[in-house]
Design a protein around this motif. Structure first.
Motif, mmCIF file in Angstrom:
data_model
loop_
_atom_site.group_PDB
_atom_site.id
_atom_site.type_symbol
_atom_site.label_atom_id
_atom_site.label_comp_id
_atom_site.label_asym_id
_atom_site.label_seq_id
_atom_site.Cartn_x
_atom_site.Cartn_y
_atom_site.Cartn_z
ATOM 1 N N ALA A 337 0.838 -1.208 0.000
ATOM 2 C CA ALA A 337 0.000 0.000 0.000
ATOM 3 C C ALA A 337 0.870 1.253 0.000
ATOM 4 C CB ALA A 337 -0.931 -0.005 1.214
ATOM 5 N N GLN A 338 1.972 1.209 0.735
ATOM 6 C CA GLN A 338 2.897 2.351 0.740
ATOM 7 C C GLN A 338 3.511 2.561 -0.640
ATOM 8 O OE1 GLN A 338 5.803 2.047 3.888
ATOM 9 N NE2 GLN A 338 4.268 1.570 5.445
ATOM 10 N N GLN A 339 3.854 1.464 -1.312
ATOM 11 C CA GLN A 339 4.406 1.572 -2.660
ATOM 12 C C GLN A 339 3.376 2.156 -3.632
ATOM 13 O OE1 GLN A 339 6.474 -1.986 -4.173
ATOM 14 N NE2 GLN A 339 6.427 -2.784 -2.082
ATOM 15 N N ALA A 340 2.145 1.668 -3.542
ATOM 16 C CA ALA A 340 1.097 2.161 -4.436
ATOM 17 C C ALA A 340 0.857 3.650 -4.219
ATOM 18 C CB ALA A 340 -0.195 1.375 -4.207
ATOM 19 N N ALA A 341 0.842 4.080 -2.968
ATOM 20 C CA ALA A 341 0.652 5.499 -2.666
ATOM 21 C C ALA A 341 1.816 6.329 -3.178
ATOM 22 C CB ALA A 341 0.477 5.687 -1.157
ATOM 23 N N GLN A 342 3.025 5.806 -3.043
ATOM 24 C CA GLN A 342 4.224 6.520 -3.482
ATOM 25 C C GLN A 342 4.174 6.838 -4.973
ATOM 26 O OE1 GLN A 342 7.856 4.356 -2.761
ATOM 27 N NE2 GLN A 342 9.085 5.706 -4.046
ATOM 28 N N TYR A 343 3.676 5.900 -5.773
ATOM 29 C CA TYR A 343 3.669 6.073 -7.219
ATOM 30 C C TYR A 343 2.319 6.562 -7.759
ATOM 31 C CZ TYR A 343 8.208 3.803 -7.369
ATOM 32 O OH TYR A 343 9.538 3.504 -7.204
ATOM 33 N N GLY A 344 1.390 6.858 -6.892
ATOM 34 C CA GLY A 344 0.105 7.368 -7.351
ATOM 35 C C GLY A 344 -0.752 6.344 -8.049
ATOM 36 N N LEU A 345 -0.651 5.076 -7.650
ATOM 37 C CA LEU A 345 -1.415 3.995 -8.267
ATOM 38 C C LEU A 345 -2.754 3.857 -7.540
ATOM 39 C CD1 LEU A 345 1.534 1.468 -8.668
ATOM 40 C CD2 LEU A 345 0.704 3.165 -10.311
ATOM 41 N N THR A 346 -3.659 4.754 -7.863
ATOM 42 C CA THR A 346 -4.909 4.871 -7.123
ATOM 43 C C THR A 346 -5.763 3.615 -7.220
ATOM 44 O OG1 THR A 346 -4.862 7.235 -7.579
ATOM 45 C CG2 THR A 346 -6.934 6.317 -6.780
ATOM 46 N N HIS A 347 -5.855 3.035 -8.408
ATOM 47 C CA HIS A 347 -6.708 1.854 -8.580
ATOM 48 C C HIS A 347 -6.176 0.686 -7.749
ATOM 49 C CE1 HIS A 347 -9.531 -0.837 -10.574
ATOM 50 N NE2 HIS A 347 -8.540 -1.670 -10.775
ATOM 51 N N GLN A 348 -4.852 0.493 -7.765
ATOM 52 C CA GLN A 348 -4.266 -0.584 -6.976
ATOM 53 C C GLN A 348 -4.453 -0.340 -5.475
ATOM 54 O OE1 GLN A 348 -2.996 0.138 -10.028
ATOM 55 N NE2 GLN A 348 -3.616 -1.937 -10.596
ATOM 56 N N LEU A 349 -4.351 0.923 -5.080
ATOM 57 C CA LEU A 349 -4.516 1.249 -3.661
ATOM 58 C C LEU A 349 -5.940 0.943 -3.199
ATOM 59 C CD1 LEU A 349 -2.887 2.379 -1.309
ATOM 60 C CD2 LEU A 349 -3.635 4.675 -1.958
ATOM 61 N N ARG A 350 -6.909 1.208 -4.063
ATOM 62 C CA ARG A 350 -8.305 0.868 -3.727
ATOM 63 C C ARG A 350 -8.477 -0.638 -3.597
ATOM 64 N NH1 ARG A 350 -9.940 5.262 -7.363
ATOM 65 N NH2 ARG A 350 -10.155 3.738 -9.056
ATOM 66 N N SER A 351 -7.831 -1.383 -4.502
ATOM 67 C CA SER A 351 -7.922 -2.841 -4.437
ATOM 68 C C SER A 351 -7.336 -3.375 -3.137
ATOM 69 C CB SER A 351 -7.183 -3.468 -5.629
ATOM 70 O OG SER A 351 -7.840 -3.185 -6.841
ATOM 71 N N ILE A 352 -6.189 -2.829 -2.743
ATOM 72 C CA ILE A 352 -5.545 -3.261 -1.499
ATOM 73 C C ILE A 352 -6.449 -2.973 -0.304
ATOM 74 C CG2 ILE A 352 -3.587 -2.825 0.036
ATOM 75 C CD1 ILE A 352 -2.006 -2.102 -2.593
ATOM 76 N N THR A 353 -7.066 -1.801 -0.300
ATOM 77 C CA THR A 353 -7.978 -1.441 0.793
ATOM 78 C C THR A 353 -9.148 -2.409 0.857
ATOM 79 O OG1 THR A 353 -7.391 0.894 0.582
ATOM 80 C CG2 THR A 353 -9.439 0.389 1.727
ATOM 81 N N ASP A 354 -9.720 -2.750 -0.317
ATOM 82 C CA ASP A 354 -10.844 -3.685 -0.352
ATOM 83 C C ASP A 354 -10.429 -5.078 0.138
ATOM 84 O OD1 ASP A 354 -12.504 -1.731 -1.311
ATOM 85 O OD2 ASP A 354 -12.334 -2.339 -3.418
ATOM 86 N N ILE A 355 -9.226 -5.507 -0.260
ATOM 87 C CA ILE A 355 -8.748 -6.829 0.160
ATOM 88 C C ILE A 355 -8.553 -6.871 1.671
ATOM 89 C CG2 ILE A 355 -6.792 -8.415 0.026
ATOM 90 C CD1 ILE A 355 -6.471 -7.439 -2.925
ATOM 91 N N ARG A 356 -8.012 -5.812 2.231
ATOM 92 C CA ARG A 356 -7.783 -5.782 3.682
ATOM 93 C C ARG A 356 -9.093 -5.859 4.461
ATOM 94 N NH1 ARG A 356 -3.022 -3.422 6.818
ATOM 95 N NH2 ARG A 356 -4.480 -4.394 8.246
ATOM 96 N N ARG A 357 -10.148 -5.312 3.871
ATOM 97 C CA ARG A 357 -11.446 -5.357 4.545
ATOM 98 C C ARG A 357 -11.990 -6.779 4.621
ATOM 99 N NH1 ARG A 357 -13.715 -0.375 1.218
ATOM 100 N NH2 ARG A 357 -12.934 1.358 2.480
ATOM 101 N N THR A 358 -11.427 -7.662 3.828
ATOM 102 C CA THR A 358 -11.924 -9.044 3.787
ATOM 103 C C THR A 358 -10.889 -9.997 4.377
ATOM 104 O OG1 THR A 358 -11.060 -9.396 1.572
ATOM 105 C CG2 THR A 358 -13.293 -8.537 1.748
ATOM 106 N N ALA A 359 -10.189 -9.523 5.397
ATOM 107 C CA ALA A 359 -9.120 -10.325 6.004
ATOM 108 C C ALA A 359 -9.640 -11.623 6.619
ATOM 109 C CB ALA A 359 -8.394 -9.510 7.068
ATOM 110 N N ASP A 360 -10.954 -11.756 6.724
ATOM 111 C CA ASP A 360 -11.510 -12.998 7.259
ATOM 112 C C ASP A 360 -11.563 -14.103 6.202
ATOM 113 O OD1 ASP A 360 -13.425 -11.974 5.613
ATOM 114 O OD2 ASP A 360 -15.053 -12.026 7.099
#
Length: 368
Positions: A337-360
């Motif tokens: 997520a830090q890498q995605a934010a560093q390079y402005g990869l907004t779509h990937q950052l959203r995907s990472i956030t969604d995946i983390r929400r489903t940690a179960d």
């Protein structure tokens, strides 16, 4: 190269300045009397040289090098602004852009491709905008129209990678505009490639069933190269897997992987391993998923930040699917997520956030 349809004293003066000659030097260069040249320059657009002098001036301009032509056009534009004669510049045809500008444009497109591969979005955007915003399609010949279409298509890639998928200033809008220009130029392969890019936009927008159908059509489209058809088949599987149809997605992807292997497309083959790993994660076959993601991480030849983020996101996603490796998965996703934010990869950052929400371990969107 500029062409003068009818010389007046105005154009003759612009040529003297472009040649960087004094009136006497210009007289000797042309073989025309000093007084004649002085009269041309005094009356400017109101004085027209005779037929013989017109031909002499044509020859002098034609013999000038590229730098002389650039200076001539610049001087003529300056002189015309203060001449006071309406339409003073309409007797001169100046191609837009000039030949040397086409070369610079082509070079900048190559630089933009490299910048995009490293996610240097600001630099790529500057390179592309300096040309696409300079000319209207109506001002360009076929070569210029091709370069404009290529520029707009690359702007679409930039916006896609930044996560601006749909809307007025989006990848979708850029791809549609570029497609229209390639259609006008009658280049079917480029049109089909834009159809493929638009299908990716459809997938990224969440319209997975529609995207899968578009990919299926393009996977057998003879306008595309063998590589692009194989990639389209792979992306059929991606869309199916995201839509929850993991078992069929695995079958489709394995077919695409064999095609890419036959074509010796190493980078695409490695990306396919990553996507197949996620499809196996969806079926619950975590052993196969981990094996394939390891293959993807060890064989990928592309070192772009985008691909590293995709690989690590997929790896973290798979680790989250097993409670024994849940903490490891969360750590991987924090780092990526830090890498995605560093390079402005907004779509990937959203995907990472969604995946983390489903940690179960529940089903969640896969990164593209």
């Amino acid at each position: 190269m500029a062409t003068v349809h009818e010389w007046t004293g105005l154009e003759a003066l612009a040529l003297r300045k472009a040649l960087r000659l004094s009136v006497r030097g210009y007289s000797e260069h042309l073989g025309i009397a000093v007084n004649t040249i002085s009269n041309w320059e005094k009356f400017r657009s109101k004085r027209r040289p005779n037929t013989e002098s017109q031909a002499i001036l044509d020859t002098a301009l034609a013999r000038g090098d590229a730098a002389t032509h650039v200076r001539f056009e610049t001087e003529l534009a300056k002189l015309s602004e203060g001449d006071g004669s309406a339409g003073a510049t309409t007797r001169v045809t100046i191609p837009r852009p000039r030949a040397w500008e086409y070369e610079s444009w082509t070079d900048d497109l190559e630089r933009a491709v490299v910048a995009l591969s490293h996610q240097n979005f600001a630099f790529a955007d500057d390179l592309l905008r300096r040309w696409s915003s300079s000319y209207r399609p109506s001002e360009l010949d076929e070569r210029g129209t091709y370069l404009l279409a290529r520029s707009i298509a690359l702007q679409g890639d930039l916006k896609r990678d930044q996560g601006s998928v749909v809307g007025p200033l989006s990848a979708q809008r850029c791809y549609t505009s570029a497609r229209s220009l390639y259609t006008e130029l009658a280049i079917p392969r480029r049109v089909a490639q834009l159809d493929l890019s638009l299908a990716v936009v459809t997938e990224m927008s969440g319209e997975l069933e529609i995207a899968a159908r578009q990919y299926e059509d393009l996977a057998v489209d003879e306008r595309l190269s063998s590589r692009d058809r194989a990639r389209a088949r792979l992306w059929v599987g991606t869309a199916l897997s995201k839509d929850g149809n993991h078992d069929y997605a695995v079958q489709v992807m394995e077919t695409a992987i064999r095609e890419l292997e036959d074509l010796a497309e190493q980078d695409d083959w490695s990306v396919a391993q990553q996507k197949l790993a996620l499809a196996h994660r969806g079926t619950g076959n975590l052993d196969a998923a981990l094996r394939l993601i390891d293959v993807a991480r060890s064989t990928g030849g592309t070192e772009s930040p985008m691909q590293r983020v995709r690989l690590d996101t997929a790896y973290g996603h798979i680790l989250l699917s097993d409670r024994a490796t849940l903490d490891d998965g969360l750590r991987v996703l924090d780092d990526v997520a830090q890498q995605a934010a560093q390079y402005g990869l907004t779509h990937q950052l959203r995907s990472i956030t969604d995946i983390r929400r489903t940690a179960d371990g529940a089903a969640s969107p896969s990164p593209r």
